[in-house]
Design a protein around this motif. Structure first.
Motif, PDB file in Angstrom:
ATOM      1  N   LYS A 367     -27.676   5.816  23.495  1.00  0.00           N
ATOM      2  CA  LYS A 367     -26.395   6.512  23.839  1.00  0.00           C
ATOM      3  C   LYS A 367     -26.507   8.016  23.774  1.00  0.00           C
ATOM      4  O   LYS A 367     -26.039   8.460  24.857  1.00  0.00           O
ATOM      5  N   THR A 368     -27.162   8.514  22.998  1.00  0.00           N
ATOM      6  CA  THR A 368     -27.292   9.758  22.966  1.00  0.00           C
ATOM      7  C   THR A 368     -28.054  10.462  24.150  1.00  0.00           C
ATOM      8  O   THR A 368     -27.666  11.522  24.820  1.00  0.00           O
ATOM      9  N   ILE A 369     -28.965   9.503  24.617  1.00  0.00           N
ATOM     10  CA  ILE A 369     -29.668   9.983  25.993  1.00  0.00           C
ATOM     11  C   ILE A 369     -28.722   9.935  27.236  1.00  0.00           C
ATOM     12  O   ILE A 369     -28.908  10.691  27.955  1.00  0.00           O
ATOM     13  N   LEU A 370     -28.118   8.815  27.230  1.00  0.00           N
ATOM     14  CA  LEU A 370     -27.245   8.574  28.421  1.00  0.00           C
ATOM     15  C   LEU A 370     -26.080   9.450  28.324  1.00  0.00           C
ATOM     16  O   LEU A 370     -25.267   9.333  29.499  1.00  0.00           O
ATOM     17  N   LEU A 371     -25.423  10.253  27.230  1.00  0.00           N
ATOM     18  CA  LEU A 371     -24.338  11.030  27.228  1.00  0.00           C
ATOM     19  C   LEU A 371     -24.463  12.276  27.960  1.00  0.00           C
ATOM     20  O   LEU A 371     -23.817  12.953  28.340  1.00  0.00           O
ATOM     21  N   GLU A 372     -25.708  12.529  28.199  1.00  0.00           N
ATOM     22  CA  GLU A 372     -26.277  13.743  28.989  1.00  0.00           C
ATOM     23  C   GLU A 372     -25.632  13.791  30.272  1.00  0.00           C
ATOM     24  O   GLU A 372     -25.381  12.694  31.032  1.00  0.00           O
ATOM     25  N   LYS A 373     -25.476  14.910  30.790  1.00  0.00           N
ATOM     26  CA  LYS A 373     -24.880  15.199  32.219  1.00  0.00           C
ATOM     27  C   LYS A 373     -25.762  14.776  33.285  1.00  0.00           C
ATOM     28  O   LYS A 373     -25.566  14.319  34.499  1.00  0.00           O
ATOM     29  N   GLU A 374     -27.081  14.933  33.070  1.00  0.00           N
ATOM     30  CA  GLU A 374     -28.337  14.353  33.930  1.00  0.00           C
ATOM     31  C   GLU A 374     -29.297  13.423  33.371  1.00  0.00           C
ATOM     32  O   GLU A 374     -29.766  13.743  32.353  1.00  0.00           O
ATOM     33  N   VAL A 375     -29.356  12.400  34.133  1.00  0.00           N
ATOM     34  CA  VAL A 375     -30.010  11.160  33.443  1.00  0.00           C
ATOM     35  C   VAL A 375     -31.100  10.862  34.616  1.00  0.00           C
ATOM     36  O   VAL A 375     -30.795  10.613  35.622  1.00  0.00           O
ATOM     37  N   GLN A 376     -32.476  10.357  33.947  1.00  0.00           N
ATOM     38  CA  GLN A 376     -33.287   9.885  34.713  1.00  0.00           C
ATOM     39  C   GLN A 376     -33.378   8.199  34.491  1.00  0.00           C
ATOM     40  O   GLN A 376     -33.447   7.918  33.149  1.00  0.00           O
ATOM     41  N   VAL A 377     -33.930   7.647  35.414  1.00  0.00           N
ATOM     42  CA  VAL A 377     -34.040   6.200  35.442  1.00  0.00           C
ATOM     43  C   VAL A 377     -35.503   5.965  36.114  1.00  0.00           C
ATOM     44  O   VAL A 377     -35.692   6.625  36.917  1.00  0.00           O
ATOM     45  N   PHE A 378     -36.563   5.611  35.232  1.00  0.00           N
ATOM     46  CA  PHE A 378     -37.922   5.284  35.727  1.00  0.00           C
ATOM     47  C   PHE A 378     -38.226   3.676  35.676  1.00  0.00           C
ATOM     48  O   PHE A 378     -37.914   3.265  34.655  1.00  0.00           O
ATOM     49  N   ALA A 379     -38.698   3.320  36.954  1.00  0.00           N
ATOM     50  CA  ALA A 379     -39.042   2.040  37.102  1.00  0.00           C
ATOM     51  C   ALA A 379     -40.558   1.894  37.604  1.00  0.00           C
ATOM     52  O   ALA A 379     -40.947   2.605  38.923  1.00  0.00           O
TER      53      ALA A 379
END
Length: 408
Positions: A367-379
């Motif tokens: 939740k803390t990570i995803l609350l940021e304004k810029e988020v990365q997803v790595f696949a």
């Protein structure tokens, strides 16, 4: 290469202006970008079968004309689905602009773009007066560029500009640009307009090929809401006024120029997503380990355009199943049992799936990570060396509000 000020007027010999002509209430709505010398040019356009009159006009010029003098752009009215009158009004806009610049120019020397409400005829009395006024305001400098960038906006919350300079031999070459776009944004371009100017020396056919390659990795890799517009257009003008060596693929300075050129387009594409209608988060999806680049890009695009994924990010919910699901219906081939997924932001990173197996993770940290304004997803799909990156945003209540009363 480094960034500089000046937007579309950063390159030598380019002038710009932007005014409030009356198409919109109390906002700037008409812009001009003009070169002192005629330009080679290139264009890329919407894949929507329903194309606005200015798109058809510009496509014709790209196919038939060798050079152009400039671009006239209006916002507040798309001049789309307006029939024969729309085509006549587009040609009139070009003719009026050409006449305002000098009697030696014809309508075929002017590109035209429009953006705004679909299905409403242009208020040509207003546009006619506006073009004359706008032509009188043409100037060099960053202020003129900023006024033009403001005038092309619709639901944008900020104008989008960039300029760079790069050494081509002993000569400094400049590339500047401005764009608009906030909603109706989807891979294969959307309600976005992008205008690039450069003082590089480059032939029209070479410039067209370069733009086609660049669009694949920039504008075609963004998504806000899954809608592809009737008006989206990217235009590039090159007037050669730097007098640099002629740029050709494989030439000694080609890689330096293309790197700068790609940077400008990618910057503007990402700026459009950052300004997505109602958006609160900027999402970058990187797919690695795919069979090839095309597969990786297909997978990345599918994730950023998924409404369920967007909604999960709006709620800062680490619902990775939606990401894997979006990859699965993308049409690209991969083995789900080999996929590793992770999230990252300024607050840290977290692996949630490793080689197809779910990982027990700390929900509070997620939740803390995803609350940021810029988020990365790595696949990482573990099947090859192909990679691709796409950019999108979350889907909010505000997006519905904006588009629920867009015409009113």
């Amino acid at each position: 290469m480094h960034t500089i000020e000046g937007g579309v007027t950063a390159a030598k010999g380019f002038l710009a202006s932007g005014i409030a002509s009356g198409i919109k209430k109390r906002k700037k709505d008409l812009a001009l970008v003009v070169s002192l010398q005629e330009c080679t040019f290139a264009g890329s356009f919407t894949t929507n079968l329903v194309k606005a009159a200015p798109v058809l006009w510009d496509q014709k010029l790209v196919a038939e004309s060798k050079t152009v003098k400039g671009i006239v752009i209006n916002s507040g009215n798309a001049n789309a689905c307006t029939g024969k009158q729309g085509m006549e009004d587009t040609k009139t806009m070009a003719s009026l602009t050409a006449l305002a610049l000098g009697k030696s120019f014809g309508s075929e020397s002017i590109l035209v773009c429009s953006t705004g409400v679909i299905g409403v005829p242009l208020p040509m009395d207003t546009v006619t007066k506006g073009i004359g006024l706008c032509a009188k305001e043409l100037k060099e400098g960053k202020e003129a560029a900023s006024l033009a960038a403001e005038a092309i906006c619709t639901t944008d919350t900020f104008s989008k500009e960039i300029a760079v300079e790069v050494a081509i031999g002993d000569t400094m070459v400049h590339i500047g640009g401005m764009a608009k776009g906030s909603g109706m944004i989807h891979p294969n371009m959307a309600t976005m307009l992008s205008f690039i100017t450069t003082d590089a020396v480059i032939e029209k056919s070479v410039l067209q090929q370069l733009l086609g390659n660049t669009v694949v990795d920039s504008y075609n890799m963004i998504s806000v809401d899954g809608d592809t517009s009737t008006n989206d257009t990217v235009l590039v003008l090159a007037n050669g006024m730097s007098q640099c060596p002629s740029l050709v693929p494989g030439g000694p300075y080609w890689d330096d120029f293309t790197q700068a050129f790609d940077y400008v387009h990618t910057y503007l594409a990402k700026a459009i997503v950052r300004d997505g209608e109602g958006a609160g988060k900027f999402i970058e999806v990187q797919v690695n380990g795919a069979r090839d680049k095309k597969t990786a890009q297909t997978l990345a695009r599918s994730v950023v355009k998924s409404n369920l994924v967007k909604a999960a990010f709006f709620g800062s919910d680490a619902n990775w199943g939606r990401i894997l699901c979006a990859m699965g219906y993308s049409g690209a081939s991969f083995d789900p049992a080999c996929v590793t997924l992770s999230f990252a932001s300024a607050k840290g990173s977290l692996v949630v799936v490793k080689e197809g197996q779910p990982i027990v993770f700390d929900e509070k940290l997620a939740k803390t990570i995803l609350l940021e304004k810029e988020v990365q997803v790595f696949a990482n799909v573990g099947e090859g060396s192909g990679s691709g990156t796409a950019w999108g945003c979350d889907l909010s209540y505000e997006y519905v509000r904006i588009n629920g009363d867009y015409r009113s």
